[in-house]
Design an enzyme around this catalytic site. Sequence first.
Site, PDB file in Angstrom:
ATOM      1  CG  ASP A   1      22.280 -13.847   5.685  1.00  0.00           C
ATOM      2  OD1 ASP A   1      22.187 -15.073   5.890  1.00  0.00           O
ATOM      3  OD2 ASP A   1      21.338 -13.141   5.260  1.00  0.00           O
TER       4      ASP A   1
ATOM      5  CE  LYS B   1      17.015 -18.067   6.325  1.00  0.00           C
ATOM      6  NZ  LYS B   1      17.429 -17.007   5.375  1.00  0.00           N
TER       7      LYS B   1
ATOM      8  CD  GLN C   1      15.274 -15.066   2.977  1.00  0.00           C
ATOM      9  OE1 GLN C   1      15.813 -15.102   4.072  1.00  0.00           O
ATOM     10  NE2 GLN C   1      15.432 -16.027   2.082  1.00  0.00           N
TER      11      GLN C   1
END
Length: 292
Positions: free
Chosen positions: A119, A52, A96
């Site tokens: 997200d 990422k 995460q």
Amino acid sequence: MTLLDGKQTSKEIKEEIKTTVSEMKARGERVPHLAAVLVGDDGASLTYVGSKVRSCEYVGFDSTLIRLEADISESTLLKQIDQLNRDDTLDGYIVQLPLPKHINEEKILLAIDPNKDVDGFHPANFGRMALELDAFIPATPFGIMQLLERYKVPTSGKHCVVVGRSHIVGRPISILMSQKGTAGNATVTVAHSRTENLADLTRQADIIVMALGIPEYLTADMVKEGVVIIDVGITRVADQSHPKGYVIRGDVAFDEVAEKASFITPVPGGVGPMTIAMLLKNTLLARQWNLT
Ligand code: GUN
């Protein structure tokens, strides 16, 4: 049969984002800035977060990786989240998952400012998405919609069977595909682990989204001729003939189902590569919506 090539499509999306960012720079504007919070040193999470961050650099975003010890307390992590929420130089950030067991994941996700939740896991974004308002759509369903759109896969009026009801794939994709718009207007059935006679449903489907997590579950006898297959499965299956000791398998028995399909995503190289591209897209949107 047309392969829905996520590797190629994600490259195209990254190139589009890169162009937009260089135009922003040329106008003297601040470029998008994404931060990623990684708690602990889980190998798979390190790999995901690493790619990422590298993708951010590739498209010209600013990026910040925040690494925290695995034994960090929930309250210290919440303080870190609060800091990120207040940071005006930051357009979006992700925490995460999975988090260590002593931390309540739901509590952390609820603490993220919805305007920075690239997200799309916060209930505010889920609700906005369901009401067809501007929202951060979770990367996997967003990536699937992009593949369907860019390959001009017919969806209007078609019967789509989604297998799986998770909060980040099955449920949101079922909502998106039934909404008005390109790659939408489908008639959607949501099936799951308690569904009876699943094969009777999948055999009626024009489009099947498999998000079950059971390798090669969907076989050729379960689908009709001309079906569109979206395979979200990514399970590591032990294989000693492979240098890594495993291979990645989807939820679809690819070789036999591909013979009957009109469009199909491969695994790997289908839905997977789209997710990072869509995280970048959400970060760009956060910058453009200028929410912070
Ligand atoms: N872990 C696995 N996939 C994801 C994702 O898309 N976002 C976050 N935050 N964690 C993940």
